[in-house]
Design a protein around this motif. Structure first.
Motif, short mmCIF file in Angstrom:
data_model
loop_
_atom_site.label_atom_id
_atom_site.label_comp_id
_atom_site.label_asym_id
_atom_site.label_seq_id
_atom_site.Cartn_x
_atom_site.Cartn_y
_atom_site.Cartn_z
N PRO A 1 0.84 -1.21 0.00
CA PRO A 1 0.00 0.00 0.00
C PRO A 1 0.87 1.25 0.00
CG PRO A 1 0.05 -1.02 2.17
CD PRO A 1 0.74 -1.97 1.24
N LEU A 2 0.43 2.25 -0.75
CA LEU A 2 1.13 3.52 -0.78
C LEU A 2 0.75 4.34 0.45
CD1 LEU A 2 0.69 4.47 -4.55
CD2 LEU A 2 2.68 3.43 -3.45
N ARG A 3 1.75 4.98 1.04
CA ARG A 3 1.47 5.76 2.24
C ARG A 3 0.73 7.05 1.90
NH1 ARG A 3 3.31 4.19 6.93
NH2 ARG A 3 4.95 2.64 7.10
N GLY A 4 1.04 7.62 0.73
CA GLY A 4 0.35 8.84 0.34
C GLY A 4 0.76 10.04 1.16
N VAL A 5 -0.16 10.98 1.31
CA VAL A 5 0.10 12.23 2.03
C VAL A 5 0.37 11.91 3.50
CG1 VAL A 5 -0.91 14.42 2.75
CG2 VAL A 5 -1.31 13.55 0.44
N HIS B 1 3.12 19.01 -0.34
CA HIS B 1 4.21 18.60 -1.22
C HIS B 1 5.00 19.84 -1.66
CE1 HIS B 1 0.49 19.13 -3.61
NE2 HIS B 1 1.26 19.89 -4.33
N TRP C 1 8.31 9.31 6.76
CA TRP C 1 6.87 9.53 6.66
C TRP C 1 6.29 9.91 8.02
CZ3 TRP C 1 2.14 7.51 8.27
CH2 TRP C 1 1.03 7.85 7.48
#
Length: 382
Positions: free
Chosen positions: A77-81, A95, A359
């Motif tokens: 899974p992508l962690r994203g923001v 970003h 992150w």
């Protein structure tokens, strides 16, 4: 191919492969061949060598019953923001946007400074994770990151110490990013020159001697840099001024000998050290700043009176956090959610990977949009 010599009659002979041919009657064979059409030889008249038996093929592996469906590989899974605390995320986008141009500034360091620095180390029982991230406000403005950090070792093997440093350039200073970058590294060089004396003072738990040695090293680094900056300013339209390079500085020295439980915090300015004990963050200064200098007005390279040197005793299993005010301020805010999230992330049984640590360090909090530099140290239990 050569064969056996003919002596007027047929006898047992060997072909060139070493096989023995069966004996036949020469008169009957000649008569039979003479009666065949030209160029044709009866297959049964040729003496054939028996071929070697072929070993049986190994049995095929058993085939599972029924067709096997194709399994798609599980995608990570992508962690994203980065996550945020509070009801709403900060107003700034999460970003980077613009960045300085080589032509827009007199100083090349601003144009080439990365938005993020990520570092780490594993020395003996100590594991380090370090990240310096450009703040949301600087991302929005497209200005450079003014924080800096250093992770290195100083001293000879018998007096070796892990050195961790964070510096926070003052926002209003035009070259504060230069000050933080240079002072965090130059201070490490000067502290290395005093490493044996510092190590002895740590073993003796002599805070007065540590303060003298830390002030000597940091003052030496600042004086050297001031001279270099003043000389460089002679070739610029802007004269040299200390306040243009203003920055805070915090250095944590950890002896690599696991038998020494004291650490040294050397500080000029805001920010500082926290210790994660039993699930909660405690200020690394035992006096919590009481009776000490007003560090809010302290800054390098010149506007400071002395370096504060404090001994901090820690135990394996506790987590040390050294940071600029971009992370220490939200750690001490009234809403405890930010502190709780980082305690859960960094107080578990496993040290996070570099990417996970980055992150987690970017956890956002409304109104806290400054550059953020954080170095954490984990120590394994014996």
């Amino acid at each position: 191919m050569s064969g056996p010599a003919y002596d007027g009659g047929f006898r047992d002979a060997h072909d060139d492969r070493g096989h023995t041919a069966a004996a036949v009657d020469p008169d009957g064979l000649d008569a039979h061949i003479a009666g065949l059409p030209y160029g044709v030889m009866a297959r049964e008249t040729i003496t054939r060598v028996p071929e070697a038996p072929v070993p049986p093929a190994p049995p095929a592996p058993p085939t599972p019953e029924g067709p096997q469906p194709y399994a798609e590989p599980e995608a990570e899974p992508l962690r994203g923001v980065p996550a945020h605390v509070g009801n709403r995320p900060p107003s700034y986008p999460p970003h980077p946007l613009g960045r300085p141009s080589v032509r827009d500034t007199e100083d090349a360091l601003a144009a080439f400074s990365p938005v993020v620095l990520l570092d780490g180390a594993h020395i003996g029982r100590l594991t380090v994770r370090a990240a310096s991230v450009r703040g949301d406000s600087h991302n929005w403005e497209g200005s450079c990151r003014q924080d800096a950090m250093t992770v290195t070792r100083i001293g000879p093997p018998e007096a070796e110490m892990l050195l961790l440093a964070v510096a926070d350039g003052v926002g209003s200073a035009v070259y504060s990013h230069v000050g933080s970058y240079e002072l965090s590294r130059r201070a490490a060089v000067f502290l290395d020159r005093e490493a044996e004396s510092i190590h002895a003072a740590v073993c003796a738990r002599d805070e007065n001697e540590l303060r003298v040695l830390a002030t000597k090293a940091v003052a030496g680094a600042a004086a050297e840099l001031r001279a270099a900056w003043a000389q460089a300013a002679q070739h610029r339209p802007r004269p040299y001024a200390d306040q243009d390079y203003a920055t805070t500085l915090h250095v944590l020295l950890i002896p690599t000998d696991p038998g020494i439980r004291d650490r040294v915090l050397c500080s000029v300015g805001d920010g500082g050290l926290f210790v994660l004990r039993e699930g909660g963050w405690e200020h690394g200064d035992p006096d919590d700043g009481a009776g000490l200098l007003d560090t809010r007005t302290e800054a390098l390279p010149h506007a400071y009176r002395s370096v504060k040197a404090t001994l901090v005793r820690t135990m394996p299993g506790e987590v040390l956090l050294l940071g600029t005010d971009g992370i220490t301020n939200p750690l001490t805010q009234k809403d405890p959610e930010f502190a709780r999230r980082l305690a859960e992330a960094w107080g578990g049984p496993e040290v996070p990977s570099l990417s996970d640590f980055l992150w987690q360090a970017q956890t956002r909090a409304k109104s806290y949009d400054d550059d953020r530099t954080v170095i954490c140290v984990w120590e394994e239990r014996a």
